[in-house]
Design an enzyme around this catalytic site. Structure first.
Site, short mmCIF file in Angstrom:
data_model
loop_
_atom_site.label_atom_id
_atom_site.label_comp_id
_atom_site.label_asym_id
_atom_site.label_seq_id
_atom_site.Cartn_x
_atom_site.Cartn_y
_atom_site.Cartn_z
N ASP A 240 21.65 -2.91 75.88
CA ASP A 240 21.89 -1.20 74.96
C ASP A 240 21.20 -2.42 74.31
O ASP A 240 20.56 -3.25 72.61
CB ASP A 240 22.82 -1.48 73.55
N GLU A 242 19.43 -0.31 71.92
CA GLU A 242 18.87 1.75 70.58
C GLU A 242 19.09 2.52 70.86
O GLU A 242 17.55 2.50 71.16
CB GLU A 242 18.58 0.71 69.33
N GLY A 317 25.55 -0.62 67.64
CA GLY A 317 24.89 -1.29 66.84
C GLY A 317 25.37 -0.32 65.73
O GLY A 317 25.05 -0.78 64.38
N ASP A 318 25.76 0.94 66.04
CA ASP A 318 25.63 1.65 64.33
C ASP A 318 27.39 2.24 64.42
O ASP A 318 28.56 2.92 63.53
CB ASP A 318 25.31 3.33 64.80
N HIS A 435 52.28 6.37 91.21
CA HIS A 435 52.36 7.50 89.42
C HIS A 435 51.67 8.98 90.38
O HIS A 435 50.43 8.83 90.76
CB HIS A 435 51.21 6.48 88.70
N ASP A 507 58.37 -4.38 77.81
CA ASP A 507 58.33 -3.53 78.87
C ASP A 507 57.55 -3.49 79.32
O ASP A 507 57.21 -3.13 81.03
CB ASP A 507 58.24 -2.09 78.02
O1 AHR Z 1 21.94 2.69 72.30
C1 AHR Z 1 23.05 3.36 71.86
C2 AHR Z 1 23.76 3.46 71.04
O2 AHR Z 1 23.18 4.36 70.41
C3 AHR Z 1 24.22 2.30 69.90
O3 AHR Z 1 25.18 1.28 70.48
C4 AHR Z 1 24.25 3.07 68.41
O4 AHR Z 1 23.52 2.43 67.99
C5 AHR Z 1 23.58 4.07 68.92
O5 AHR Z 1 24.71 5.67 68.90
#
Ligand code: AHR
Length: 518
Positions: A240, A242, A317-318, A435, A507
């Protein structure tokens, strides 16, 4: 406060001394990564010249000499907390201390301490670009008993991330920023994932917001295809970075990143100036494979990187909180580790002996068992069927032979996965527990792949701390559960009434008992 900072200071000194000693040891040995039995992954990274700057685990010490706290739990009965440390230097977490502190109540994991001595601990993630679900927009904390396993035969608990759960540290020390090189690995449950954004561990923004391409560098695990993906249907290990989960140099598809789902999955991402790599392997055996090693993605904004140096676990990240997964241990390093160093770390991981704890549960293919409920209400009830209808029924020595047979199951090698099991009715051969719409039935196999998956369950140590839990193969967040004497595959806190969190762990924990019918 004063007491706490003193404590942190002492913690800081110990690994530094260990790291120096390990480095000297490595140099004297010719710079190799050969290790004493007492070494942990971070001793190996230090020997390789890329020391850990964050080391997180709820299952074991990651330095051979570490004796400090691994994590903290808080119990709901009186809101008090307890630190859980290894049983001995470099050892496995003292789960018995957690079990006695949390007996008769529920516990959450409040802190995952940093063993590197830099105080890069993980705590409840604050609100960010996305708000968390708890009061104040903070993310949820993990249930401390939701991911029981064994390490070297000793019970320990992982960090079970249900959607909405997240940990973070936005004020770190020593984590790579900008284009600085770093490495990281984590051990995840490769069967617990989803397509939500984003089950991550690693480097992220310090303000919990999307600050643009290249402001993160974290390990991602799951099967979301919105950004990148690899071969097959997933899940994949990706980076990741960003605004993008990358499986290789291309923005979307990279054929060399395979679907990978080992129960204990070692996932590696590392990155430095215009070079990065994805590696992975089975945390129980064998080595690491390299799925990508090359230049930064051919998309603008990722070279040079603009890493910010916060640390996230279980979220994007966000603070996107849609993902699920399970974390057992992970580290971040200063400097770009060599493949040889990571290979030695993988050897340390496989030697540690991660297991589901199912061994010894008596679920041996070919034998017969009865499955008794362990919840206090119902300890005289067994999984039982009448025709295709499955329930829990009271069965005892005075029950009829038919009833005893209806509460007895022949354990079979899992129809869809030979490392798991299926349950064939003792009374009606060729008919299996499966199931359908999340409820259990007894049916004859129609030979389809779906039937095989629906009829395959993977035994784990009982989630209440006793007995055995049976995880659905194709719905990996669901376990066989009794609810109002009916039997389902249930997710803890899911949207159905039978997913209720009330008594969930009890359970879904079954006593594997002598068969009522032989
Ligand atoms: O890069 C993928 C995602 O994009 C990140 O984790 C996030 O910060 C953004 O929504």
């Amino acid at each position: 406060m004063a007491r706490q900072s003193k404590h942190v200071h002492r913690q800081a000194l110990v690994p530094a001394v260990i790291a120096a000693a390990a480095l000297v040891g490595g140099l004297l040995a010719g710079g190799g990564t050969s290790q004493a039995a007492t070494q942990g992954p971070c001793d190996i990274y230090a020997s390789g010249g890329t020391p850990c700057v964050a080391a997180h685990s709820t299952t074991r010490a990651l330095y051979g000499a570490y004796t400090g706290p691994l994590y903290q739990v808080r119990r709901s009965s009186d809101n008090t907390t307890r630190d859980i440390a290894p049983v001995s230097a470099g050892g496995v977490a003292n789960s018995a201390a957690q079990d006695s502190f949390c007996a008769g109540t529920t516990c959450l994991i409040t802190i995952i301490y940093d063993q590197s001595g830099r105080n890069n601990r993980l705590t409840q993630a604050p609100p960010g670009g996305f708000n968390g679900p708890a009061a104040g927009g903070y993310d949820n904390l993990a249930n401390a008993t939701a991911a029981p396993i064994t390490v070297g035969g000793h019970k320990a608990y992982g960090v079970y991330i249900a959607p909405g759960t997240g940990y973070r540290n936005n004020n770190t020390n020593g984590i790579a920023t900008g284009d600085q090189p770093e490495g990281m690995y984590a051990i995840f449950d490769g069967t617990h994932y989803n397509g939500g954004c984003c089950f991550d561990y690693g480097n992220a923004e310090r303000n919990s917001r999307d600050n643009g391409n290249g402001t993160m560098e974290a390990i991602y695990f799951g099967n979301i295809k919105v950004w990148g993906y690899g071969s097959g249907n997933g899940p994949w290990i990706m980076a990741d970075l960003e605004n993008g989960l990358f499986s290789g140099v291309n923005q979307h598809y990279n054929a060399n990143d395979p679907s990978i789902s080992h129960r204990f999955l070692t996932a590696v991402v590392k990155g430095g100036p215009n070079r990065w790599a994805i590696r992975g392997g089975n945390g129980q055996s064998g080595g690491l494979s390299t799925f990508y090693d090359g230049v930064r993605p051919n998309v603008s904004g990722y070279n040079p990187m603009k890493k910010e140096g916060a640390i996230i676990l279980g979220i994007g990240g966000d603070n996107s909180v849609g993902a699920r997964g399970t974390f057992y241990e992970g580290v971040m390093t200063s400097g770009y580790p060599s493949d040889a160093t990571e290979n030695a770390v993988q050897a340390n991981i496989t030697a540690a002996g991660y297991a589901t704890g199912a061994a010894g549960t008596g679920l041996t293919p070919g034998t017969s068992v009865s499955l008794r409920a362990t919840t206090a209400c119902c300890t005289d009830r067994y999984i039982h069927h009448t025709g295709s209808t499955v329930d829990t029924a009271v069965v005892g020595s005075g029950s009829s032979a038919t009833e005893k047979g209806n509460a007895t199951w022949t354990v079979r090698t899992g129809l869809a996965d030979s490392s798991c099991v299926s349950f064939e009715s003792k009374n009606v051969s060729g008919q299996y527990l499966r199931h359908q719409n999340y409820q259990l039935h007894v049916q004859a196999s129609d030979g389809s792949a779906l039937f095989g998956q629906d009829a395959t369950f993977c035994p784990e140590a009982g989630r209440s701390g006793q007995g055995t839990s049976l995880r659905s193969l194709n719905f990996s967040d669901r376990y066989v559960r009794h609810y109002n004497n009916t039997v389902y595959i249930a997710a803890n806190g899911g949207s159905n009434a039978f997913d209720s969190t009330n008594a969930y762990n009890d359970d879904v924990s079954w006593a594997v008992s002598s068969p009522w019918a032989s």
